[in-house]
Design an enzyme around this catalytic site. Structure first.
Site, PDB file in Angstrom:
ATOM      1  N   CYS A  40       0.836  -1.209   0.000  1.00 16.37           N
ATOM      2  CA  CYS A  40       0.000   0.000   0.000  1.00 16.37           C
ATOM      3  C   CYS A  40       0.869   1.257   0.000  1.00 16.37           C
ATOM      4  O   CYS A  40       2.050   1.222   0.342  1.00 16.37           O
ATOM      5  CB  CYS A  40      -0.917  -0.033   1.226  1.00 16.37           C
ATOM      6  N   HIS A  41       0.241   2.383  -0.356  1.00 17.72           N
ATOM      7  CA  HIS A  41       0.976   3.650  -0.405  1.00 17.72           C
ATOM      8  C   HIS A  41       1.617   4.040   0.910  1.00 17.72           C
ATOM      9  O   HIS A  41       2.679   4.648   0.929  1.00 17.72           O
ATOM     10  CB  HIS A  41       0.037   4.774  -0.843  1.00 17.72           C
ATOM     11  N   THR A  42       0.948   3.723   2.004  1.00 10.69           N
ATOM     12  CA  THR A  42       1.475   4.143   3.307  1.00 10.69           C
ATOM     13  C   THR A  42       2.814   3.475   3.602  1.00 10.69           C
ATOM     14  O   THR A  42       3.685   4.075   4.229  1.00 10.69           O
ATOM     15  CB  THR A  42       0.450   3.832   4.412  1.00 10.69           C
ATOM     16  N   HIS A  62       1.047  -3.615   6.167  1.00 11.19           N
ATOM     17  CA  HIS A  62      -0.164  -3.522   6.991  1.00 11.19           C
ATOM     18  C   HIS A  62      -1.400  -4.051   6.273  1.00 11.19           C
ATOM     19  O   HIS A  62      -2.495  -3.878   6.763  1.00 11.19           O
ATOM     20  CB  HIS A  62      -0.396  -2.074   7.431  1.00 11.19           C
ATOM     21  N   GLU A  63      -1.207  -4.693   5.092  1.00  7.15           N
ATOM     22  CA  GLU A  63      -2.385  -5.182   4.364  1.00  7.15           C
ATOM     23  C   GLU A  63      -2.355  -6.707   4.355  1.00  7.15           C
ATOM     24  O   GLU A  63      -2.368  -7.337   3.303  1.00  7.15           O
ATOM     25  CB  GLU A  63      -2.400  -4.597   2.941  1.00  7.15           C
ATOM     26  N   CYS A  92     -11.360  -2.305  20.044  1.00  4.10           N
ATOM     27  CA  CYS A  92     -11.303  -2.959  21.360  1.00  4.10           C
ATOM     28  C   CYS A  92     -12.697  -3.292  21.877  1.00  4.10           C
ATOM     29  O   CYS A  92     -12.874  -4.112  22.748  1.00  4.10           O
ATOM     30  CB  CYS A  92     -10.551  -2.094  22.364  1.00  4.10           C
ATOM     31  N   CYS A  95     -13.650   0.994  24.485  1.00  7.18           N
ATOM     32  CA  CYS A  95     -13.351   2.417  24.700  1.00  7.18           C
ATOM     33  C   CYS A  95     -14.560   3.264  24.277  1.00  7.18           C
ATOM     34  O   CYS A  95     -15.482   2.778  23.623  1.00  7.18           O
ATOM     35  CB  CYS A  95     -12.094   2.835  23.945  1.00  7.18           C
ATOM     36  N   CYS A  98     -15.166   3.145  20.567  1.00  9.52           N
ATOM     37  CA  CYS A  98     -15.706   1.869  20.089  1.00  9.52           C
ATOM     38  C   CYS A  98     -17.185   1.743  20.452  1.00  9.52           C
ATOM     39  O   CYS A  98     -17.963   1.146  19.722  1.00  9.52           O
ATOM     40  CB  CYS A  98     -14.922   0.693  20.657  1.00  9.52           C
ATOM     41  N   CYS A 106     -10.546   3.659  17.317  1.00 10.99           N
ATOM     42  CA  CYS A 106     -10.398   3.087  18.659  1.00 10.99           C
ATOM     43  C   CYS A 106      -9.251   3.778  19.397  1.00 10.99           C
ATOM     44  O   CYS A 106      -8.224   4.091  18.816  1.00 10.99           O
ATOM     45  CB  CYS A 106     -10.121   1.595  18.520  1.00 10.99           C
ATOM     46  N   ARG A 110      -3.617   3.471  20.709  1.00 15.00           N
ATOM     47  CA  ARG A 110      -3.136   4.448  19.727  1.00 15.00           C
ATOM     48  C   ARG A 110      -1.701   4.919  19.964  1.00 15.00           C
ATOM     49  O   ARG A 110      -0.892   4.960  19.041  1.00 15.00           O
ATOM     50  CB  ARG A 110      -4.035   5.689  19.739  1.00 15.00           C
ATOM     51  N   CYS A 169      -6.792  -2.870   4.167  1.00 11.78           N
ATOM     52  CA  CYS A 169      -6.592  -1.416   4.040  1.00 11.78           C
ATOM     53  C   CYS A 169      -7.341  -0.855   2.839  1.00 11.78           C
ATOM     54  O   CYS A 169      -8.477  -0.434   2.956  1.00 11.78           O
ATOM     55  CB  CYS A 169      -5.107  -1.045   3.983  1.00 11.78           C
ATOM     56  N   ARG A 365      -2.924  -3.234  -7.459  1.00 15.82           N
ATOM     57  CA  ARG A 365      -2.316  -3.784  -6.253  1.00 15.82           C
ATOM     58  C   ARG A 365      -1.346  -4.925  -6.557  1.00 15.82           C
ATOM     59  O   ARG A 365      -1.679  -5.832  -7.319  1.00 15.82           O
ATOM     60  CB  ARG A 365      -3.391  -4.370  -5.336  1.00 15.82           C
TER      61      ARG A 365
HETATM   62  N1  LIG Z   1      -7.958   7.228   4.888  1.00 16.18           N
HETATM   63  C1  LIG Z   1      -7.341   6.066   4.944  1.00 16.18           C
HETATM   64  O1  LIG Z   1      -7.471   5.336   5.923  1.00 16.18           O
HETATM   65  C2  LIG Z   1      -6.508   5.639   3.783  1.00 16.18           C
HETATM   66  C3  LIG Z   1      -6.207   4.284   3.581  1.00 16.18           C
HETATM   67  C4  LIG Z   1      -5.496   3.923   2.419  1.00 16.18           C
HETATM   68  C5  LIG Z   1      -5.058   4.891   1.547  1.00 16.18           C
HETATM   69  N2  LIG Z   1      -5.347   6.202   1.788  1.00 16.18           N
HETATM   70  C6  LIG Z   1      -4.946   7.274   0.875  1.00 16.18           C
HETATM   71  O2  LIG Z   1      -5.901   7.343  -0.170  1.00 16.18           O
HETATM   72  C7  LIG Z   1      -5.309   7.894  -1.328  1.00 16.18           C
HETATM   73  C8  LIG Z   1      -5.570   6.992  -2.516  1.00 16.18           C
HETATM   74  O3  LIG Z   1      -4.925   5.752  -2.345  1.00 16.18           O
HETATM   75  P1  LIG Z   1      -4.797   4.738  -3.584  1.00 16.18           P
HETATM   76  O4  LIG Z   1      -4.101   3.534  -3.093  1.00 16.18           O
HETATM   77  O5  LIG Z   1      -6.109   4.559  -4.234  1.00 16.18           O
HETATM   78  O6  LIG Z   1      -3.828   5.591  -4.515  1.00 16.18           O
HETATM   79  P2  LIG Z   1      -3.527   5.545  -6.091  1.00 16.18           P
HETATM   80  O7  LIG Z   1      -2.309   6.338  -6.317  1.00 16.18           O
HETATM   81  O8  LIG Z   1      -3.569   4.139  -6.576  1.00 16.18           O
HETATM   82  O9  LIG Z   1      -4.777   6.297  -6.731  1.00 16.18           O
HETATM   83  C9  LIG Z   1      -4.869   7.663  -6.817  1.00 16.18           C
HETATM   84  C10 LIG Z   1      -5.551   7.984  -8.136  1.00 16.18           C
HETATM   85  O10 LIG Z   1      -5.779   9.389  -8.203  1.00 16.18           O
HETATM   86  C11 LIG Z   1      -5.666   9.773  -9.547  1.00 16.18           C
HETATM   87  N3  LIG Z   1      -5.474  11.217  -9.664  1.00 16.18           N
HETATM   88  C12 LIG Z   1      -4.327  11.947  -9.561  1.00 16.18           C
HETATM   89  N4  LIG Z   1      -4.560  13.237  -9.776  1.00 16.18           N
HETATM   90  C13 LIG Z   1      -5.900  13.361 -10.006  1.00 16.18           C
HETATM   91  C14 LIG Z   1      -6.748  14.453 -10.302  1.00 16.18           C
HETATM   92  N5  LIG Z   1      -6.263  15.703 -10.405  1.00 16.18           N
HETATM   93  N6  LIG Z   1      -8.061  14.209 -10.470  1.00 16.18           N
HETATM   94  C15 LIG Z   1      -8.557  12.947 -10.381  1.00 16.18           C
HETATM   95  N7  LIG Z   1      -7.778  11.869 -10.117  1.00 16.18           N
HETATM   96  C16 LIG Z   1      -6.475  12.077  -9.943  1.00 16.18           C
HETATM   97  C17 LIG Z   1      -4.494   8.960 -10.047  1.00 16.18           C
HETATM   98  O11 LIG Z   1      -4.512   8.869 -11.464  1.00 16.18           O
HETATM   99  C18 LIG Z   1      -4.722   7.614  -9.369  1.00 16.18           C
HETATM  100  O12 LIG Z   1      -5.452   6.727 -10.185  1.00 16.18           O
HETATM  101  C19 LIG Z   1      -3.826   8.067  -0.975  1.00 16.18           C
HETATM  102  O13 LIG Z   1      -3.617   9.398  -0.546  1.00 16.18           O
HETATM  103  C20 LIG Z   1      -3.626   7.111   0.173  1.00 16.18           C
HETATM  104  O14 LIG Z   1      -2.549   7.490   0.994  1.00 16.18           O
HETATM  105  C21 LIG Z   1      -6.059   6.577   2.879  1.00 16.18           C
HETATM  106 ZN   LIG Z   2      -2.763   1.143   3.494  1.00 22.05          ZN
HETATM  107 ZN   LIG Z   3     -11.715   0.916  21.251  1.00 15.90          ZN
END
Ligand SMILES: NC(=O)c1ccc[n+]([C@@H]2O[C@H](COP(=O)([O-])OP(=O)(O)OC[C@H]3O[C@@H](n4cnc5c(N)ncnc54)[C@H](O)[C@@H]3O)[C@@H](O)[C@H]2O)c1
Ligand SMILES: [Zn+2]
Ligand SMILES: [Zn+2]
Length: 371
Positions: A40-42, A62-63, A92, A95, A98, A106, A110, A169, A365
């Site tokens: 994943c990106h993170t 984490h996935e 949990c 809390c 939760c 949760c 943390r 994730c 992925r």
């Molecule tokens: N909130 C959470 O818990 C959580 C969990 C996982 C990932 N994320 C975050 O979510 C985001 C997306 O993750 P992902 O794995 O799908 O990423 P990804 O890079 O696979 O997808 C992002 C998409 O956005 C598109 N994009 C870029 N610029 C754009 C624009 N101007 N207009 C429209 N689309 C555009 C890209 O072409 C790409 O397809 C990331 O910032 C990631 O860190 C958050």
């Molecule tokens: Zn993730």
């Molecule tokens: Zn909790």
């Protein structure tokens, strides 16, 4: 025990796969043998050193999904042999958060988790006696991991674990953003910005909620085709600057904007577009993306006074132990095409290739197969 894991030794450098020591699970903890883990990106964000809260050495990942191999004292919700999905966002069930239906964040562990420790402030991972920290409480780029039972979702043994891992994730985050954070209503219009793992999940989630019109916006025609496959009724190819996107969405919606917009890009300019294309009166803009440190979103206050709302969504608002099994069941019932998200299968030794593929936006992925 000894096991192989991918260690972040130094920020900005490739992960190093090596043998580490892993201690037995203690009170409330579980030993899991990983079967599969998505990249994943993170993970890449932390490895790059850009994340200010990152630390090293640590085992990333984490996935994950795997099988319970052993349980520590006091573990009452899992047994040896259970199939589990790892949760960086635990539940949990005790809390104040939760107990509230309003959040999935949760509070139980943390602080410890954020600093790379298990709930008792120590690590189970080490190398020649030197502690190695856990990442996101999960550390699933490894053959085995020890995690607290509150951070493991027991899923149907019928679900192949190399698909189930995506619910740890990215996929659950997108599905949940539509289903649990936005609570998209039947017959509504939804715009999803971004067609990566999270955005495509949000498209599928909006479809499961019965949305009538689902517009997906992305820079890639190929990804927009995938969005159609997962339920988008309309797609929009944007330029990197996003010029004209808001205007086009307003035009498609009689000048009002969409009932729900979901941002899944991590770009603050796109977050602004998500607010601007939400409907006057009740439009809800949900933010999933993780923006860079110090970045802010610009919103004209008049847009809020006239009834638009903004929500943030961590892990899609999914209460992991309760709802990940439900989402996996919907996959088993044929409602979500998970196979289509898996573009590459790699080994643990190829984990850095997973980052390269992600960097090149090659596929949705990569999944590590532990064999
Ligand atoms: N909130 C959470 O818990 C959580 C969990 C996982 C990932 N994320 C975050 O979510 C985001 C997306 O993750 P992902 O794995 O799908 O990423 P990804 O890079 O696979 O997808 C992002 C998409 O956005 C598109 N994009 C870029 N610029 C754009 C624009 N101007 N207009 C429209 N689309 C555009 C890209 O072409 C790409 O397809 C990331 O910032 C990631 O860190 C958050
Ligand atoms: Zn993730
Ligand atoms: Zn909790």
């Amino acid at each position: 025990m000894r096991m192989r894991a991918a260690v972040l030794e130094e920020f900005g450098q490739p992960l190093v796969v090596q043998e580490l020591d892993l201690e037995e699970p203690k009170q409330g903890e579980v030993l899991v043998r990983l079967v599969a883990c998505g990249v994943c990106h993170t993970d890449m964000y932390t490895a790059s050193g850009v994340d200010p809260s990152g630390y090293a050495p640590a085992v990333l990942g984490h996935e994950g999904a795997g099988v319970v191999e052993a349980i520590g004292e006091g573990v009452d919700s899992l047994q040896v042999g259970d199939h589990v999905v790892t949760l960086f966002s635990p539940q949990c069930r005790e809390c104040v958060h939760c107990e509230s239906p309003k959040t999935n964040i949760c509070l139980a562990i943390r602080d410890q988790q954020g600093r790379g420790y298990l709930p008792d402030q120590t690590t189970r991972l080490s190398r020649n006696g030197e502690p190695i920290r856990h990442f996101m409480g999960t550390s699933t780029f490894a053959e085995y991991t020890v995690m607290p039972q509150i951070a493991l979702a027991k899923v149907s043994p019928e679900a192949p674990l190399d698909r189930a891992c995506l619910f740890a994730c990215g996929l659950a985050t997108g599905l949940g953003a539509a289903m649990y954070t936005a609570k998209v209503e039947e017959g509504s219009t939804v715009v999803v910005f971004g067609a990566g793992m999270v955005g495509l999940g949000a498209v599928a989630g909006a479809r499961l909620q019965g949305a009538e019109r689902i517009v997906c916006v992305d820079l890639s025609q190929e990804r927009l085709e995938m969005a159609r496959h997962h339920g988008a009724t309309d797609v929009m190819l944007a330029g990197a600057g996003g010029d004209g996107v808001v205007e086009a969405i307003l035009e498609m919606t009689g000048g009002f904007g969409a009932d729900y917009t979901i941002e899944a890009t991590g770009l603050v300019d796109v977050m602004r577009q998500a607010v601007e294309s939400a409907r006057m009166g009740w439009g809800l803009a949900t933010m999933c993306g993780v923006a860079g440190k110090g970045e802010t979103v610009e919103i004209v206050p008049r847009l809020l006074i006239t009834g638009r709302r903004v929500a943030g969504s961590s892990f899609g608002g999914v209460k992991g132990r309760d709802q990940v099994p439900q989402l996996v069941q919907r996959y088993l019932d044929g409602e979500i095409d998970v196979d289509g998200f898996i573009s590459h299968r790699i080994t643990l030794d190829e984990v850095n290739k997973g980052f390269d593929l992600m960097h090149a936006q090659d596929g949705i992925r990569s999944v590590i197969d532990f064999g």
